[in-house]
Design a protein around this motif. Structure first.
Motif, mmCIF file in Angstrom:
data_model
loop_
_atom_site.group_PDB
_atom_site.id
_atom_site.type_symbol
_atom_site.label_atom_id
_atom_site.label_comp_id
_atom_site.label_asym_id
_atom_site.label_seq_id
_atom_site.Cartn_x
_atom_site.Cartn_y
_atom_site.Cartn_z
ATOM 1 N N GLU A 1 34.456 25.952 33.438
ATOM 2 C CA GLU A 1 34.214 27.392 33.585
ATOM 3 C C GLU A 1 33.471 27.947 32.376
ATOM 4 O O GLU A 1 32.630 28.838 32.515
ATOM 5 N N LYS A 2 33.769 27.403 31.201
ATOM 6 C CA LYS A 2 33.075 27.840 29.980
ATOM 7 C C LYS A 2 31.596 27.473 30.050
ATOM 8 O O LYS A 2 30.720 28.269 29.686
ATOM 9 N N ILE A 3 31.326 26.261 30.538
ATOM 10 C CA ILE A 3 29.934 25.821 30.683
ATOM 11 C C ILE A 3 29.215 26.666 31.722
ATOM 12 O O ILE A 3 28.094 27.134 31.501
ATOM 13 N N ALA B 1 29.754 29.625 32.679
ATOM 14 C CA ALA B 1 29.556 31.015 32.256
ATOM 15 C C ALA B 1 28.246 31.193 31.504
ATOM 16 O O ALA B 1 27.710 32.301 31.419
ATOM 17 N N THR B 2 27.709 30.087 30.964
ATOM 18 C CA THR B 2 26.437 30.168 30.230
ATOM 19 C C THR B 2 25.241 30.013 31.148
ATOM 20 O O THR B 2 24.099 30.234 30.718
ATOM 21 N N LYS B 3 25.463 29.621 32.426
ATOM 22 C CA LYS B 3 24.359 29.376 33.363
ATOM 23 C C LYS B 3 24.138 30.626 34.211
ATOM 24 O O LYS B 3 24.705 30.780 35.292
ATOM 25 N N THR B 4 23.335 31.537 33.694
ATOM 26 C CA THR B 4 23.147 32.818 34.377
ATOM 27 C C THR B 4 21.721 33.038 34.856
ATOM 28 O O THR B 4 21.451 33.989 35.575
#
Length: 213
Positions: free
Chosen positions: A31-33, A35-38
């Motif tokens: 989920e942390k990873i 969250a950076t893929k926007t």
């Protein structure tokens, strides 16, 4: 992304608790990873390699587009001498969502006429550019264009230039066929190489309806 599924049968309560904790950590890390893929952009997607499934996978994305009610288009650069299930299904049921153009006349050894093959490939490329430029199409599939590029029926530098300079930012373009040129791979966002391990053709099995076409 795929990962091996752990067999939890026969675990003790302590082992199950440790397993749950491990999975929770994996979930949090993913989920942390994610969250950076926007970002979003129209992708240049290449399916190549000697294995079966290049066009099949590409048509899977076309059908996803159809399911999402998004407009798309297909240009077939080589296939044309025979019917395909994808073409029949799209033209009979989804012509309003997907334009379909079969421009090829078969593989080069069937026509045995290089000038004719070059002219056919050039006509297909002109149609492809028209469809890519059309802002209504959010995906365009160029089926077997890599074969036309391999035999230099088209100039790969012109194809690369067009995709880099004229493709609308949010339009996806999918290019299929074995032996993709290095120049195309270099600019692609997603490249998948289908690896051949076994094929029924080698055992004397012909192409069959519903599998190959």
């Amino acid at each position: 992304m795929t990962e091996e599924i752990e067999d939890t049968s026969g675990m003790t309560e302590a082992e199950l608790a440790r397993h749950a904790e491990k999975m929770a950590k994996k979930k949090a890390a993913r989920e942390k990873i994610m969250a950076t893929k926007t970002g979003e952009k129209g992708l240049i997607i290449v399916h190549t390699g000697k294995g079966k499934g290049k066009s099949s996978a590409a048509f899977g994305m076309i059908f996803r587009h159809i399911a999402a009610k998004k407009k798309s288009a297909v240009v077939q650069f080589i296939k044309g001498a025979w019917a395909t299930g994808e073409r029949d299904l799209i033209q009979e049921h989804f012509a309003d969502l997907c334009e379909f153009y079969t421009m090829g006349e078969g593989f080069t050894w069937e026509t045995q006429d290089r000038a004719r093959d070059v002219a056919t490939a050039e006509a297909a490329w002109e149609k492809a550019k028209e469809l890519i430029r059309n802002p209504e199409n959010s995906m365009v599939l160029l089926d077997e264009i890599n074969i036309a590029l391999r035999y230099d029926y088209l100039d790969v530098n012109e194809v690369v230039r067009f995709l880099q300079e004229e493709k609308p930012f949010m339009t996806h373009v999918v290019l299929t066929g074995r032996n993709a040129k290095d120049e195309l791979i270099e600019i692609a966002d997603l490249v998948t190489e289908m690896e051949l391990i076994k094929h029924p053709f080698r055992s004397g099995i012909k192409g069959q309806l519903g599998v190959e076409f």
